[in-house]
Write a protein that holds these residues in place. Structure first.
Motif, mmCIF file in Angstrom:
data_model
loop_
_atom_site.group_PDB
_atom_site.id
_atom_site.type_symbol
_atom_site.label_atom_id
_atom_site.label_comp_id
_atom_site.label_asym_id
_atom_site.label_seq_id
_atom_site.Cartn_x
_atom_site.Cartn_y
_atom_site.Cartn_z
ATOM 1 N N MET A 22 0.820 -1.202 0.000
ATOM 2 C CA MET A 22 0.000 0.000 0.000
ATOM 3 C C MET A 22 0.861 1.262 0.000
ATOM 4 S SD MET A 22 -2.991 -1.064 -0.352
ATOM 5 C CE MET A 22 -3.804 0.541 -0.212
ATOM 6 N N VAL A 23 1.988 1.217 0.683
ATOM 7 C CA VAL A 23 2.914 2.348 0.667
ATOM 8 C C VAL A 23 3.381 2.612 -0.765
ATOM 9 C CG1 VAL A 23 5.178 3.196 1.382
ATOM 10 C CG2 VAL A 23 3.710 2.025 3.036
ATOM 11 N N ALA A 24 3.805 1.551 -1.440
ATOM 12 C CA ALA A 24 4.292 1.692 -2.813
ATOM 13 C C ALA A 24 3.195 2.174 -3.753
ATOM 14 C CB ALA A 24 4.851 0.357 -3.298
ATOM 15 N N ARG A 25 1.987 1.711 -3.520
ATOM 16 C CA ARG A 25 0.874 2.055 -4.409
ATOM 17 C C ARG A 25 0.428 3.504 -4.234
ATOM 18 N NH1 ARG A 25 -3.947 -2.053 -3.972
ATOM 19 N NH2 ARG A 25 -2.291 -3.372 -4.858
ATOM 20 N N LEU A 26 0.515 4.039 -3.017
ATOM 21 C CA LEU A 26 -0.061 5.347 -2.721
ATOM 22 C C LEU A 26 0.947 6.488 -2.637
ATOM 23 C CD1 LEU A 26 -2.526 4.208 0.092
ATOM 24 C CD2 LEU A 26 -3.162 4.919 -2.217
ATOM 25 N N ILE A 27 2.214 6.188 -2.588
ATOM 26 C CA ILE A 27 3.202 7.212 -2.240
ATOM 27 C C ILE A 27 3.241 8.387 -3.204
ATOM 28 C CG2 ILE A 27 5.171 6.146 -3.435
ATOM 29 C CD1 ILE A 27 6.795 6.939 -0.835
ATOM 30 N N ASP A 28 2.941 8.160 -4.478
ATOM 31 C CA ASP A 28 2.981 9.254 -5.451
ATOM 32 C C ASP A 28 1.715 10.098 -5.430
ATOM 33 O OD1 ASP A 28 5.532 8.627 -6.381
ATOM 34 O OD2 ASP A 28 4.751 7.170 -7.814
ATOM 35 N N GLU A 29 0.563 9.453 -5.336
ATOM 36 C CA GLU A 29 -0.707 10.161 -5.428
ATOM 37 C C GLU A 29 -1.299 10.545 -4.072
ATOM 38 O OE1 GLU A 29 -1.793 11.130 -8.283
ATOM 39 O OE2 GLU A 29 -0.253 10.068 -9.414
ATOM 40 N N GLU A 30 -1.119 9.699 -3.078
ATOM 41 C CA GLU A 30 -1.683 9.937 -1.737
ATOM 42 C C GLU A 30 -0.603 9.716 -0.677
ATOM 43 O OE1 GLU A 30 -4.617 11.032 -1.221
ATOM 44 O OE2 GLU A 30 -5.584 10.744 -3.183
ATOM 45 N N PRO A 31 0.400 10.593 -0.627
ATOM 46 C CA PRO A 31 1.534 10.387 0.277
ATOM 47 C C PRO A 31 1.165 10.298 1.750
ATOM 48 C CG PRO A 31 1.555 12.602 -0.651
ATOM 49 C CD PRO A 31 0.550 11.829 -1.421
ATOM 50 N N GLU A 32 0.152 11.029 2.174
ATOM 51 C CA GLU A 32 -0.232 10.974 3.585
ATOM 52 C C GLU A 32 -0.784 9.599 3.953
ATOM 53 O OE1 GLU A 32 0.302 12.936 5.979
ATOM 54 O OE2 GLU A 32 0.964 14.779 4.983
ATOM 55 N N GLN A 33 -1.559 9.022 3.043
ATOM 56 C CA GLN A 33 -2.069 7.677 3.290
ATOM 57 C C GLN A 33 -0.933 6.661 3.269
ATOM 58 O OE1 GLN A 33 -5.540 6.395 1.113
ATOM 59 N NE2 GLN A 33 -6.356 8.468 1.006
ATOM 60 N N ALA A 34 -0.001 6.849 2.337
ATOM 61 C CA ALA A 34 1.164 5.963 2.272
ATOM 62 C C ALA A 34 1.946 6.040 3.578
ATOM 63 C CB ALA A 34 2.061 6.353 1.097
ATOM 64 N N TYR A 35 2.083 7.246 4.102
ATOM 65 C CA TYR A 35 2.795 7.433 5.377
ATOM 66 C C TYR A 35 2.096 6.674 6.502
ATOM 67 C CZ TYR A 35 4.589 9.786 9.533
ATOM 68 O OH TYR A 35 5.140 10.049 10.761
ATOM 69 N N ALA A 36 0.759 6.721 6.517
ATOM 70 C CA ALA A 36 0.007 6.017 7.564
ATOM 71 C C ALA A 36 0.249 4.512 7.494
ATOM 72 C CB ALA A 36 -1.489 6.320 7.415
ATOM 73 N N TYR A 37 0.257 3.963 6.293
ATOM 74 C CA TYR A 37 0.533 2.529 6.145
ATOM 75 C C TYR A 37 1.969 2.198 6.557
ATOM 76 C CZ TYR A 37 -3.830 1.385 3.739
ATOM 77 O OH TYR A 37 -5.158 1.162 3.428
ATOM 78 N N SER A 38 2.892 3.102 6.268
ATOM 79 C CA SER A 38 4.295 2.846 6.627
ATOM 80 C C SER A 38 4.463 2.797 8.146
ATOM 81 C CB SER A 38 5.206 3.922 6.028
ATOM 82 O OG SER A 38 5.120 5.145 6.742
ATOM 83 N N ARG A 39 3.676 3.600 8.860
ATOM 84 C CA ARG A 39 3.772 3.596 10.318
ATOM 85 C C ARG A 39 3.261 2.280 10.899
ATOM 86 N NH1 ARG A 39 7.517 6.590 11.597
ATOM 87 N NH2 ARG A 39 6.794 6.494 13.765
ATOM 88 N N ILE A 40 2.252 1.725 10.245
ATOM 89 C CA ILE A 40 1.740 0.418 10.698
ATOM 90 C C ILE A 40 2.821 -0.646 10.510
ATOM 91 C CG2 ILE A 40 0.043 -1.390 10.274
ATOM 92 C CD1 ILE A 40 -1.887 0.833 9.371
ATOM 93 N N ALA A 41 3.421 -0.646 9.321
ATOM 94 C CA ALA A 41 4.488 -1.619 9.039
ATOM 95 C C ALA A 41 5.648 -1.446 10.007
ATOM 96 C CB ALA A 41 4.967 -1.461 7.595
#
Length: 270
Positions: A22-41
């Motif tokens: 999800m981080v890889a999928r969202l990082i370009d278009e939705e960086p804040e969401q990607a950041y949230a997933y990265s914190r979970i990981a």
């Protein structure tokens, strides 16, 4: 990355993997969401280098440079790789410390980078020079065999673009136009806005003159429908207003045109 995740229990590895995807999928278009997933990981597997790296890039994408730098340093310690050196230097720029980025550009780690990494480091160093107001130094920093080469590599468009932009900032407009043109030749994927920059230099303004005729027809039909509905409503209102059997009947005040029409009718009768 898969090899690193194999060190985790199966269920945990699957959960971490899902979040990294999800981080890889969202990082370009939705960086804040990607950041949230990265914190979970990161909560699930902070001792996995790939997780620390992903968390670093997610923080970097959301301009949390201090956090990104910490994660990149952790990943570097775990792997011993210098691959993240340029982005670590760019974090220093983001933190307002261009002098540290320039110091990193002179460290032995740069010589261990592959060609792409060395070009990236050159771009960061040139950016740091510009941060310090040293435009001519930034231009010289970007001048390299990779810039002069006619061979198109993944980094070519970005390198040429940075050079053109620095030339323009230094007031060297003719040279900048030339290099924006060269950028456009290398930028097959449209990763830069070189075409827009060229048009701007040439004083060209783009106007979207394309008109969908079917849309116009639909608009006209909508206008006609609206007019018919309004006319019907007015007729209905008049009929109700002129119900003389209604105790609250009031005569409708005539407009000038209606009065003239009535007068003409009376004349005809006479």
């Amino acid at each position: 990355m898969r090899q690193e995740l194999l060190s985790l229990p199966k269920g945990l590895a699957e959960e971490v993997s899902k979040n990294l995807v999800m981080v890889a999928r969202l990082i370009d278009e939705e960086p804040e969401q990607a950041y949230a997933y990265s914190r979970i990981a990161l909560r699930l597997a902070s001792r996995v280098a790939a997780v620390r790296e992903a968390a670093g890039f997610a923080a970097y994408a959301t301009q949390k440079y201090s956090e990104a730098l910490a994660e990149f340093r952790a990943a570097k310690r775990m792997t011993g790789s210098v691959e993240l050196w340029p982005v670590m230097a760019d974090c220093e720029r983001g933190l307002g410390r261009p002098e540290r980025a320039l110091a990193m550009a002179g460290e032995p780690e740069v010589q261990k980078l592959d060609k792409a990494g060395q070009v990236e480091m050159r771009l960061v160093a040139a950016g740091a020079r510009r941060d310090q107001g040293q435009l001519e130094a930034a231009i010289v920093t970007l001048q390299s065999p990779e810039l002069a080469s006619s061979s198109v590599q993944p980094w070519t468009a970005r390198l040429r673009y940075a050079y053109a932009d620095a030339l323009l900032a230094a007031g060297r407009e003719d040279e900048a136009r030339e290099w924006f043109g060269k950028t456009l030749e290398a930028d097959k994927d449209g990763a830069t806005d070189a075409s827009d920059r060229l048009a701007e230099l040439d004083g060209v303004e783009f106007v979207d003159a394309a008109v969908d005729l079917s849309d116009l027809d639909e608009d006209e039909d909508d206008d006609e429908d609206a007019a018919e509905i309004a006319a019907a409503e007015r007729a209905s209102d008049v009929a109700e207003y002129y119900d003389e059997d209604d105790e609250e009947y009031e005569p409708l005040e005539q407009s000038g045109a209606d009065a003239d029409a009535d007068a003409d009718v009376e004349d005809d009768k006479a």
